[in-house]
Write a protein that holds these residues in place. Structure first.
Motif, PDB file in Angstrom:
ATOM      1  N   THR A 132       0.852  -1.192   0.000  1.00  0.00           N
ATOM      2  CA  THR A 132       0.000   0.000   0.000  1.00  0.00           C
ATOM      3  C   THR A 132       0.886   1.240   0.000  1.00  0.00           C
ATOM      4  OG1 THR A 132      -1.651  -1.192   1.300  1.00  0.00           O
ATOM      5  CG2 THR A 132      -1.854   1.209   1.199  1.00  0.00           C
ATOM      6  N   PRO A 133       0.711   2.121  -0.965  1.00  0.00           N
ATOM      7  CA  PRO A 133       1.529   3.340  -0.984  1.00  0.00           C
ATOM      8  C   PRO A 133       1.306   4.183   0.273  1.00  0.00           C
ATOM      9  CG  PRO A 133       0.358   3.054  -3.065  1.00  0.00           C
ATOM     10  CD  PRO A 133      -0.194   2.044  -2.105  1.00  0.00           C
ATOM     11  N   LEU A 134       2.386   4.702   0.836  1.00  0.00           N
ATOM     12  CA  LEU A 134       2.293   5.527   2.039  1.00  0.00           C
ATOM     13  C   LEU A 134       1.375   6.721   1.820  1.00  0.00           C
ATOM     14  CD1 LEU A 134       3.199   5.920   4.949  1.00  0.00           C
ATOM     15  CD2 LEU A 134       5.185   7.172   4.089  1.00  0.00           C
ATOM     16  N   ALA A 135       1.374   7.256   0.614  1.00  0.00           N
ATOM     17  CA  ALA A 135       0.506   8.403   0.303  1.00  0.00           C
ATOM     18  C   ALA A 135      -0.966   8.041   0.522  1.00  0.00           C
ATOM     19  CB  ALA A 135       0.733   8.867  -1.125  1.00  0.00           C
ATOM     20  N   GLU A 136      -1.352   6.806   0.229  1.00  0.00           N
ATOM     21  CA  GLU A 136      -2.742   6.369   0.449  1.00  0.00           C
ATOM     22  C   GLU A 136      -3.035   6.194   1.934  1.00  0.00           C
ATOM     23  OE1 GLU A 136      -4.299   3.073  -1.775  1.00  0.00           O
ATOM     24  OE2 GLU A 136      -3.190   3.675  -3.576  1.00  0.00           O
ATOM     25  N   VAL A 137      -2.021   5.804   2.686  1.00  0.00           N
ATOM     26  CA  VAL A 137      -2.194   5.584   4.119  1.00  0.00           C
ATOM     27  C   VAL A 137      -2.438   6.906   4.844  1.00  0.00           C
ATOM     28  CG1 VAL A 137      -1.027   4.783   6.226  1.00  0.00           C
ATOM     29  CG2 VAL A 137      -0.826   3.456   4.115  1.00  0.00           C
ATOM     30  N   VAL A 138      -1.791   7.972   4.395  1.00  0.00           N
ATOM     31  CA  VAL A 138      -1.880   9.256   5.100  1.00  0.00           C
ATOM     32  C   VAL A 138      -2.862  10.248   4.468  1.00  0.00           C
ATOM     33  CG1 VAL A 138       0.439   9.024   6.059  1.00  0.00           C
ATOM     34  CG2 VAL A 138       0.121  10.241   3.906  1.00  0.00           C
ATOM     35  N   SER A 139      -3.322   9.987   3.251  1.00  0.00           N
ATOM     36  CA  SER A 139      -4.251  10.907   2.584  1.00  0.00           C
ATOM     37  C   SER A 139      -5.696  10.538   2.901  1.00  0.00           C
ATOM     38  CB  SER A 139      -4.051  10.848   1.065  1.00  0.00           C
ATOM     39  OG  SER A 139      -2.743  11.247   0.746  1.00  0.00           O
ATOM     40  N   PRO A 140      -6.572  11.535   3.005  1.00  0.00           N
ATOM     41  CA  PRO A 140      -7.978  11.239   3.271  1.00  0.00           C
ATOM     42  C   PRO A 140      -8.521  10.249   2.248  1.00  0.00           C
ATOM     43  CG  PRO A 140      -7.589  13.603   3.411  1.00  0.00           C
ATOM     44  CD  PRO A 140      -6.326  12.974   2.869  1.00  0.00           C
ATOM     45  N   GLY A 141      -9.331   9.326   2.742  1.00  0.00           N
ATOM     46  CA  GLY A 141      -9.934   8.346   1.860  1.00  0.00           C
ATOM     47  C   GLY A 141     -10.138   7.011   2.552  1.00  0.00           C
ATOM     48  N   ARG A 142     -10.554   6.052   1.759  1.00  0.00           N
ATOM     49  CA  ARG A 142     -10.899   4.724   2.275  1.00  0.00           C
ATOM     50  C   ARG A 142      -9.706   4.038   2.935  1.00  0.00           C
ATOM     51  NH1 ARG A 142     -11.378  -0.695   0.364  1.00  0.00           N
ATOM     52  NH2 ARG A 142     -13.208  -1.691   1.291  1.00  0.00           N
ATOM     53  N   THR A 143      -8.534   4.094   2.299  1.00  0.00           N
ATOM     54  CA  THR A 143      -7.359   3.406   2.848  1.00  0.00           C
ATOM     55  C   THR A 143      -7.004   3.961   4.222  1.00  0.00           C
ATOM     56  OG1 THR A 143      -6.515   2.927   0.642  1.00  0.00           O
ATOM     57  CG2 THR A 143      -4.939   2.820   2.452  1.00  0.00           C
ATOM     58  N   ARG A 144      -6.967   5.279   4.341  1.00  0.00           N
ATOM     59  CA  ARG A 144      -6.631   5.884   5.643  1.00  0.00           C
ATOM     60  C   ARG A 144      -7.667   5.498   6.692  1.00  0.00           C
ATOM     61  NH1 ARG A 144      -5.771  12.251   6.834  1.00  0.00           N
ATOM     62  NH2 ARG A 144      -8.016  12.236   7.095  1.00  0.00           N
ATOM     63  N   SER A 145      -8.927   5.456   6.323  1.00  0.00           N
ATOM     64  CA  SER A 145      -9.971   5.057   7.266  1.00  0.00           C
ATOM     65  C   SER A 145      -9.769   3.616   7.732  1.00  0.00           C
ATOM     66  CB  SER A 145     -11.356   5.201   6.631  1.00  0.00           C
ATOM     67  OG  SER A 145     -11.615   6.546   6.330  1.00  0.00           O
ATOM     68  N   LEU A 146      -9.444   2.733   6.803  1.00  0.00           N
ATOM     69  CA  LEU A 146      -9.209   1.335   7.162  1.00  0.00           C
ATOM     70  C   LEU A 146      -7.969   1.190   8.047  1.00  0.00           C
ATOM     71  CD1 LEU A 146     -10.044  -0.404   3.764  1.00  0.00           C
ATOM     72  CD2 LEU A 146     -11.396  -0.441   5.875  1.00  0.00           C
ATOM     73  N   VAL A 147      -6.924   1.933   7.740  1.00  0.00           N
ATOM     74  CA  VAL A 147      -5.707   1.891   8.558  1.00  0.00           C
ATOM     75  C   VAL A 147      -6.014   2.433   9.949  1.00  0.00           C
ATOM     76  CG1 VAL A 147      -3.366   2.825   8.830  1.00  0.00           C
ATOM     77  CG2 VAL A 147      -4.107   1.917   6.622  1.00  0.00           C
ATOM     78  N   PHE A 148      -6.835   3.456  10.048  1.00  0.00           N
ATOM     79  CA  PHE A 148      -7.226   3.990  11.354  1.00  0.00           C
ATOM     80  C   PHE A 148      -7.927   2.920  12.188  1.00  0.00           C
ATOM     81  CE2 PHE A 148     -10.422   5.959  14.105  1.00  0.00           C
ATOM     82  CZ  PHE A 148      -9.604   6.713  14.927  1.00  0.00           C
ATOM     83  N   VAL A 149      -8.856   2.202  11.577  1.00  0.00           N
ATOM     84  CA  VAL A 149      -9.562   1.132  12.298  1.00  0.00           C
ATOM     85  C   VAL A 149      -8.567   0.049  12.725  1.00  0.00           C
ATOM     86  CG1 VAL A 149     -11.299  -0.701  12.068  1.00  0.00           C
ATOM     87  CG2 VAL A 149     -11.789   1.607  11.212  1.00  0.00           C
ATOM     88  N   LEU A 150      -7.646  -0.297  11.843  1.00  0.00           N
ATOM     89  CA  LEU A 150      -6.602  -1.266  12.167  1.00  0.00           C
ATOM     90  C   LEU A 150      -5.775  -0.788  13.362  1.00  0.00           C
ATOM     91  CD1 LEU A 150      -4.831  -3.791  11.490  1.00  0.00           C
ATOM     92  CD2 LEU A 150      -3.514  -2.272   9.984  1.00  0.00           C
TER      93      LEU A 150
END
Length: 142
Positions: A37-55
């Motif tokens: 997963t690109p780090l940019a997706e992890v830190v940018s608003p969106g689905r990936t960041r939301s999922l990482v937050f829950v994780l």
């Protein structure tokens, strides 16, 4: 309160908390990025960041629940000479750790301002999770 169960002050608890937060971030973000997963997706608003937050919330819950229950301290607390005990100074039991950590969602609101506010207003060193779990963060290694 006897000396053994005198609450640790916020200026000592805060750096321990930050160390533990950094470890939780490493435990959650490093594997996600290592899996592609690109780090940019992890830190940018969106689905990936939301999922990482829950994780990360799940990791933080398990991390604190298990370490505080089994050993009375997390690595951050150990580094700063702190431990979590039951209100009477005895070892924290599973139920106490479960309740203490279940309320992290509420205590953590407003960048932990709920926890800090409750600790300051109560004056006994306990956040909401500590009240529910009859626990207290104190100075001293296990």
């Amino acid at each position: 309160m006897p000396d053994e169960v005198t609450p640790a002050p916020l200026p000592v608890r805060t750096p321990a908390f930050l160390v533990d937060q950094a470890l939780v971030l490493l435990l959650g973000v490093v594997p996600v990025v290592a899996l592609g997963t690109p780090l940019a997706e992890v830190v940018s608003p969106g689905r990936t960041r939301s999922l990482v937050f829950v994780l990360l919330m799940g990791i933080a819950f398990g991390y604190h629940l298990l370490l505080e229950w089994r050993w009375g301290q997390t690595p951050g607390k150990r580094l700063f000479g702190l431990r979590v005990v039951s209100g009477d100074g005895s070892a924290l039991r599973f139920r106490g750790s479960l309740l203490r950590n279940a309320l992290r969602l509420v205590d953590g609101l407003g960048y932990w301002s709920v926890a800090v506010g409750v600790i300051l207003v109560r004056g006994d060193g306990r956040r909401l999770g500590d009240v529910a779990g009859d626990s207290l963060v104190v100075r001293g290694r296990s």
